[in-house]
Design a protein around this motif. Structure first.
Motif, PDB file in Angstrom:
ATOM      1  N   PHE A   8      12.677  -6.830   7.806  1.00 55.87           N
ATOM      2  CA  PHE A   8      11.821  -7.662   6.964  1.00 55.87           C
ATOM      3  C   PHE A   8      10.442  -7.016   6.792  1.00 55.87           C
ATOM      4  N   ASN A   9       9.855  -6.579   7.906  1.00 53.72           N
ATOM      5  CA  ASN A   9       8.529  -5.958   7.840  1.00 53.72           C
ATOM      6  C   ASN A   9       8.541  -4.679   7.018  1.00 53.72           C
ATOM      7  N   ASN A  10       9.573  -3.874   7.173  1.00 50.69           N
ATOM      8  CA  ASN A  10       9.671  -2.637   6.390  1.00 50.69           C
ATOM      9  C   ASN A  10       9.797  -2.942   4.896  1.00 50.69           C
ATOM     10  N   SER A  11      10.615  -3.919   4.572  1.00 53.06           N
ATOM     11  CA  SER A  11      10.772  -4.308   3.161  1.00 53.06           C
ATOM     12  C   SER A  11       9.460  -4.836   2.596  1.00 53.06           C
ATOM     13  N   LYS A  12       8.794  -5.647   3.387  1.00 54.46           N
ATOM     14  CA  LYS A  12       7.505  -6.210   2.962  1.00 54.46           C
ATOM     15  C   LYS A  12       6.493  -5.099   2.713  1.00 54.46           C
ATOM     16  N   GLU A  13       6.422  -4.135   3.637  1.00 55.05           N
ATOM     17  CA  GLU A  13       5.481  -3.033   3.495  1.00 55.05           C
ATOM     18  C   GLU A  13       5.805  -2.162   2.273  1.00 55.05           C
ATOM     19  N   LYS A  14       7.086  -1.984   1.999  1.00 54.69           N
ATOM     20  CA  LYS A  14       7.482  -1.222   0.803  1.00 54.69           C
ATOM     21  C   LYS A  14       7.003  -1.911  -0.461  1.00 54.69           C
ATOM     22  N   VAL A  15       7.228  -3.220  -0.536  1.00 55.50           N
ATOM     23  CA  VAL A  15       6.829  -3.981  -1.722  1.00 55.50           C
ATOM     24  C   VAL A  15       5.311  -3.954  -1.893  1.00 55.50           C
ATOM     25  N   GLY A  17       3.248  -1.742  -0.703  1.00 51.88           N
ATOM     26  CA  GLY A  17       2.863  -0.372  -1.037  1.00 51.88           C
ATOM     27  C   GLY A  17       3.113  -0.043  -2.501  1.00 51.88           C
ATOM     28  N   LYS A  18       4.284  -0.407  -2.994  1.00 59.35           N
ATOM     29  CA  LYS A  18       4.608  -0.145  -4.406  1.00 59.35           C
ATOM     30  C   LYS A  18       3.670  -0.922  -5.330  1.00 59.35           C
ATOM     31  N   THR A  19       3.347  -2.152  -4.933  1.00 58.38           N
ATOM     32  CA  THR A  19       2.428  -2.967  -5.732  1.00 58.38           C
ATOM     33  C   THR A  19       1.049  -2.314  -5.796  1.00 58.38           C
ATOM     34  N   LYS A  20       0.561  -1.852  -4.642  1.00 62.34           N
ATOM     35  CA  LYS A  20      -0.731  -1.164  -4.616  1.00 62.34           C
ATOM     36  C   LYS A  20      -0.698   0.095  -5.480  1.00 62.34           C
ATOM     37  N   GLU A  21       0.404   0.827  -5.384  1.00 65.16           N
ATOM     38  CA  GLU A  21       0.539   2.058  -6.159  1.00 65.16           C
ATOM     39  C   GLU A  21       0.464   1.771  -7.663  1.00 65.16           C
ATOM     40  N   VAL A  22       1.213   0.788  -8.116  1.00 67.63           N
ATOM     41  CA  VAL A  22       1.220   0.432  -9.537  1.00 67.63           C
ATOM     42  C   VAL A  22      -0.152  -0.107  -9.955  1.00 67.63           C
ATOM     43  N   ARG A  37       1.190   4.453  -2.050  1.00 71.52           N
ATOM     44  CA  ARG A  37       2.291   5.390  -1.858  1.00 71.52           C
ATOM     45  C   ARG A  37       2.491   5.676  -0.374  1.00 71.52           C
ATOM     46  N   LEU A  38       1.389   5.868   0.354  1.00 75.77           N
ATOM     47  CA  LEU A  38       1.483   6.137   1.792  1.00 75.77           C
ATOM     48  C   LEU A  38       2.067   4.944   2.554  1.00 75.77           C
ATOM     49  N   GLN A  39       1.658   3.746   2.169  1.00 75.43           N
ATOM     50  CA  GLN A  39       2.179   2.544   2.826  1.00 75.43           C
ATOM     51  C   GLN A  39       3.684   2.421   2.610  1.00 75.43           C
ATOM     52  N   GLN A  41       5.769   4.919   1.919  1.00 78.75           N
ATOM     53  CA  GLN A  41       6.436   6.004   2.636  1.00 78.75           C
ATOM     54  C   GLN A  41       6.495   5.735   4.135  1.00 78.75           C
ATOM     55  N   LYS A  42       5.441   5.123   4.661  1.00 79.51           N
ATOM     56  CA  LYS A  42       5.433   4.765   6.088  1.00 79.51           C
ATOM     57  C   LYS A  42       6.569   3.790   6.389  1.00 79.51           C
ATOM     58  N   ALA A  43       6.776   2.833   5.488  1.00 79.85           N
ATOM     59  CA  ALA A  43       7.873   1.871   5.663  1.00 79.85           C
ATOM     60  C   ALA A  43       9.221   2.585   5.630  1.00 79.85           C
ATOM     61  N   ASP A  44       9.367   3.573   4.738  1.00 78.15           N
ATOM     62  CA  ASP A  44      10.607   4.354   4.678  1.00 78.15           C
ATOM     63  C   ASP A  44      10.847   5.093   5.994  1.00 78.15           C
ATOM     64  N   ILE A  45       9.796   5.685   6.537  1.00 77.49           N
ATOM     65  CA  ILE A  45       9.918   6.420   7.804  1.00 77.49           C
ATOM     66  C   ILE A  45      10.280   5.460   8.929  1.00 77.49           C
ATOM     67  N   ASN A  46       9.612   4.308   8.975  1.00 75.09           N
ATOM     68  CA  ASN A  46       9.930   3.315  10.015  1.00 75.09           C
ATOM     69  C   ASN A  46      11.383   2.864   9.919  1.00 75.09           C
ATOM     70  N   GLU A  47      11.864   2.717   8.703  1.00 80.66           N
ATOM     71  CA  GLU A  47      13.262   2.321   8.491  1.00 80.66           C
ATOM     72  C   GLU A  47      14.218   3.378   9.051  1.00 80.66           C
ATOM     73  N   LYS A  48      13.904   4.640   8.798  1.00 78.04           N
ATOM     74  CA  LYS A  48      14.750   5.728   9.300  1.00 78.04           C
ATOM     75  C   LYS A  48      14.710   5.801  10.823  1.00 78.04           C
ATOM     76  N   VAL A  49      13.538   5.579  11.403  1.00 77.73           N
ATOM     77  CA  VAL A  49      13.412   5.574  12.865  1.00 77.73           C
ATOM     78  C   VAL A  49      14.238   4.433  13.460  1.00 77.73           C
ATOM     79  N   ASP A  50      14.163   3.255  12.851  1.00 78.13           N
ATOM     80  CA  ASP A  50      14.944   2.113  13.323  1.00 78.13           C
ATOM     81  C   ASP A  50      16.444   2.401  13.247  1.00 78.13           C
ATOM     82  N   ASP A  51      16.887   3.021  12.151  1.00 78.77           N
ATOM     83  CA  ASP A  51      18.303   3.383  12.012  1.00 78.77           C
ATOM     84  C   ASP A  51      18.719   4.377  13.094  1.00 78.77           C
TER      85      ASP A  51
END
Length: 71
Positions: A8-15, A17-22, A37-39, A41-51
């Motif tokens: 949930f937190n990773n998804s929230k951070e992605k959204v 981050g994308k909103t800030k980017e746009v 963009r950094l926010q 990407q950080k969520a993407d990295i956290n997601e990969k670490v969790d996996d």
């Protein structure tokens, strides 16, 4: 439960981050765009670490179960 919370937190951070980017692009703020963009990407990295942690835990549990069955 922790995994669901992390997802949930990773998804929230992605959204966010994308909103800030746009938003940064729309107002011409390169700084806001990059921060978003950094926010994201950080969520993407956290997601990969969790996996990765899940895969390691599964392998450990499988090994422990296998050892219990052999005894």
């Amino acid at each position: 439960m922790s995994n669901l919370k992390n997802e949930f937190n990773n998804s929230k951070e992605k959204v966010i981050g994308k909103t800030k980017e746009v938003f940064g692009k729309s107002i011409g703020s390169e700084e806001t765009e990059v921060k978003g963009r950094l926010q994201s990407q950080k969520a993407d990295i956290n997601e990969k670490v969790d996996d990765f942690k899940e895969k390691i835990a599964k392998k450990i549990n499988d090994t422990l179960d296998k050892n219990k069955e052999e005894k």
